[in-house]
Design an enzyme around this catalytic site. Structure first.
Site, PDB file in Angstrom:
ATOM      1  N   HIS A 264       0.862  -1.192   0.000  1.00  8.17           N
ATOM      2  CA  HIS A 264       0.000   0.000   0.000  1.00  8.17           C
ATOM      3  C   HIS A 264       0.891   1.232   0.000  1.00  8.17           C
ATOM      4  CE1 HIS A 264      -3.848   2.063   1.781  1.00  8.17           C
ATOM      5  NE2 HIS A 264      -3.138   2.937   1.073  1.00  8.17           N
TER       6      HIS A 264
ATOM      7  N   HIS B 196       1.321   4.940  -2.365  1.00  9.63           N
ATOM      8  CA  HIS B 196       0.958   5.834  -3.482  1.00  9.63           C
ATOM      9  C   HIS B 196       2.244   6.504  -3.939  1.00  9.63           C
ATOM     10  CE1 HIS B 196      -3.369   5.533  -2.468  1.00  9.63           C
ATOM     11  NE2 HIS B 196      -2.884   5.348  -1.260  1.00  9.63           N
TER      12      HIS B 196
ATOM     13  N   HIS C 262      -9.695   1.257  -1.251  1.00  9.78           N
ATOM     14  CA  HIS C 262      -9.550   1.836   0.079  1.00  9.78           C
ATOM     15  C   HIS C 262     -10.943   1.768   0.714  1.00  9.78           C
ATOM     16  CE1 HIS C 262      -5.754   3.318  -1.381  1.00  9.78           C
ATOM     17  NE2 HIS C 262      -5.529   4.095  -0.336  1.00  9.78           N
TER      18      HIS C 262
ATOM     19  N   GLU D 247     -11.094   3.399   6.029  1.00 12.87           N
ATOM     20  CA  GLU D 247     -10.042   4.290   6.544  1.00 12.87           C
ATOM     21  C   GLU D 247     -10.750   5.356   7.388  1.00 12.87           C
ATOM     22  OE1 GLU D 247      -8.017   6.581   3.534  1.00 12.87           O
ATOM     23  OE2 GLU D 247      -6.317   7.067   4.841  1.00 12.87           O
TER      24      GLU D 247
ATOM     25  N   ASP E 231       1.820   3.949   2.832  1.00 12.37           N
ATOM     26  CA  ASP E 231       0.786   4.814   2.251  1.00 12.37           C
ATOM     27  C   ASP E 231       1.382   6.008   1.487  1.00 12.37           C
ATOM     28  OD1 ASP E 231      -1.818   5.454   1.631  1.00 12.37           O
ATOM     29  OD2 ASP E 231      -2.421   6.079   3.634  1.00 12.37           O
ATOM     30  N   ASP E 232       1.683   7.090   2.193  1.00 12.63           N
ATOM     31  CA  ASP E 232       2.253   8.310   1.577  1.00 12.63           C
ATOM     32  C   ASP E 232       3.405   8.787   2.461  1.00 12.63           C
ATOM     33  OD1 ASP E 232       0.057   8.945  -0.549  1.00 12.63           O
ATOM     34  OD2 ASP E 232      -1.034   8.567   1.315  1.00 12.63           O
TER      35      ASP E 232
HETATM   36  N1  ADE Z   1      -4.539   8.831  -1.810  1.00 10.78           N
HETATM   37  C1  ADE Z   1      -3.298   8.839  -1.330  1.00 10.78           C
HETATM   38  N2  ADE Z   1      -3.290   8.420  -0.063  1.00 10.78           N
HETATM   39  C2  ADE Z   1      -4.556   8.116   0.273  1.00 10.78           C
HETATM   40  C3  ADE Z   1      -5.193   7.627   1.424  1.00 10.78           C
HETATM   41  N3  ADE Z   1      -4.526   7.340   2.545  1.00 10.78           N
HETATM   42  N4  ADE Z   1      -6.520   7.451   1.408  1.00 10.78           N
HETATM   43  C4  ADE Z   1      -7.215   7.736   0.306  1.00 10.78           C
HETATM   44  N5  ADE Z   1      -6.676   8.193  -0.816  1.00 10.78           N
HETATM   45  C5  ADE Z   1      -5.346   8.380  -0.843  1.00 10.78           C
HETATM   46 ZN    ZN Z   2      -3.725   4.798   0.541  1.00 14.25          ZN
END
Ligand code: ADE
Ligand code: ZN
Length: 343
Positions: free
Chosen positions: A18, A20, A198, A201, A279-280
């Site tokens: 996971h 991005h 997703h 969350e 994630d990011d």
């Molecule tokens: N796009 C990038 N990170 C995300 C996240 N955690 N949840 C939803 N969309 C995303």
């Molecule tokens: Zn994500």
């Protein structure tokens, strides 16, 4: 003999499921690309960017994440972005990644689909050759846009569909349930591609149910709020559904108030097939290793939990069975080589 926790986890072969790629844009690279491309950023300097990374929910973050992506214009930009991530993954002991990219974030700004794909694919080749890191691509639809726009994107992606491991659904969750994209994911499945979404969350357990029952997902990204519904937890555990959980993201986006409240330990104890991911990471303050180590400390994951998480990352991947088996055997050999307690 005991071994330091972070050393043990670094040496443990791991997959990231996971991630991005646009979320790996570090402020330093953001400024470098802005200069290279003549783009004006709404920040005075790198420190101002970092100061802005104080989010109270998902939308707060997404607003900055989409703004940051404006510096990505050329094949070289996408290549450099992805290579920087692969180097970090490699340094953390990651050997495989299945990464999301959001084509609509780029095509809506006039960046051709081919530019994004050529840049990412050349980095994937280079990572395999130079680092021994394997990588699959997952195209993601932005759920705040319409299903019709997702269909347009699927049509545009046609020449590259055989380069994708799957298709996902991300962006603003609340008010954009999986059912909004029922028809386009039916088409994705008809093309033989894996389906991800997703779910849970910020959205309620019902969004996780919709992802299962309407999209027929192969993996759930996040899934935290499933923990509010014991029947759903049992269903996910019984079916062996992989959840790609992102603890430092959950902390930064206020899905949990404190990492000590994170459900990871409870997820494993409930028999859920959970994994740890970043994630990011450029926005959330930690890559794969930091997610493992900080979570292990916060919720007291055991050595067996950590080995299980690494195993889950490969068994939940979309790799062919022979490659999964090879990675799992390497994990078992590693665990046998370092049998001591963690400190
Ligand atoms: N796009 C990038 N990170 C995300 C996240 N955690 N949840 C939803 N969309 C995303
Ligand atoms: Zn994500």
């Amino acid at each position: 003999m005991s071994i330091i926790l972070s050393d043990f986890v670094r040496g443990l072969p791991k997959a990231e499921l996971h991630l991005h790629i646009e979320g790996t844009l570090e402020p330093e690279l953001m400024f470098e690309l802005a200069t290279r491309n003549g783009v004006t950023l709404p920040f005075a300097d790198i420190e101002a960017v970092r100061r802005a990374y104080d989010f109270s929910n998902l939308q707060d973050f997404l607003d900055l994440y989409y703004a940051g992506a404006a510096v990505l214009l050329t094949e070289r930009d996408f290549h450099d972005l992805a290579m920087a991530y692969f180097r970090r993954l490699h340094a953390d002991g990651g050997v495989h990644a299945e990464i999301f990219f959001d084509p609509q974030t780029h095509t809506e700004r006039g960046v051709p689909f081919a530019v994004v794909m050529n840049g990412l694919l050349s980095a994937i080749d280079e990572a395999q050759r130079t680092l021994g890191v394997s990588c699959g691509l997952i195209m993601s639809f932005l759920r705040h846009l319409s299903e019709e726009q997702a269909f347009d994107t699927l049509r545009e992606a046609e020449p590259w569909l055989d380069r994708f491991m799957g298709v996902g659904l991300d962006s603003s969750e609340m008010g954009h349930p999986p059912s909004k994209f029922a028809r386009v994911f039916e088409e994705v499945r008809r093309r033989g591609l894996k389906v991800l979404a997703h779910a849970g969350e910020e959205g309620p357990p019902d969004y996780v149910r919709e992802a299962l029952d309407i999209l027929h997902v192969d993996r759930i990204d996040h899934g935290n709020r499933a923990m509010e519904d014991p029947a759903l937890v049992k269903r996910l555990a019984d079916m062996g559904m992989t959840l790609t959980v992102c603890p430092l993201s959950n902390l930064k986006l206020c899905v949990v108030r404190d990492l000590r409240d994170h459900p990871m330990k409870r997820m494993l104890d409930a028999g859920l097939h959970a994994t740890i991911n970043s994630d990011d990471p450029a926005y959330f303050g930690g890559y794969l290793l930091a997610n493992y180590v900080d979570t292990a400390k916060a919720v007291e994951l055991t050595r067996d939990d950590l080995v299980q998480l690494a195993r889950n990352s490969f068994s939940g991947s979309f790799l062919p069975q022979n490659e999964k088996s090879r990675h799992l055997a390497e994990i078992d050999a590693y665990a046998a080589r370092y049998p001591g307690a963690l400190r």
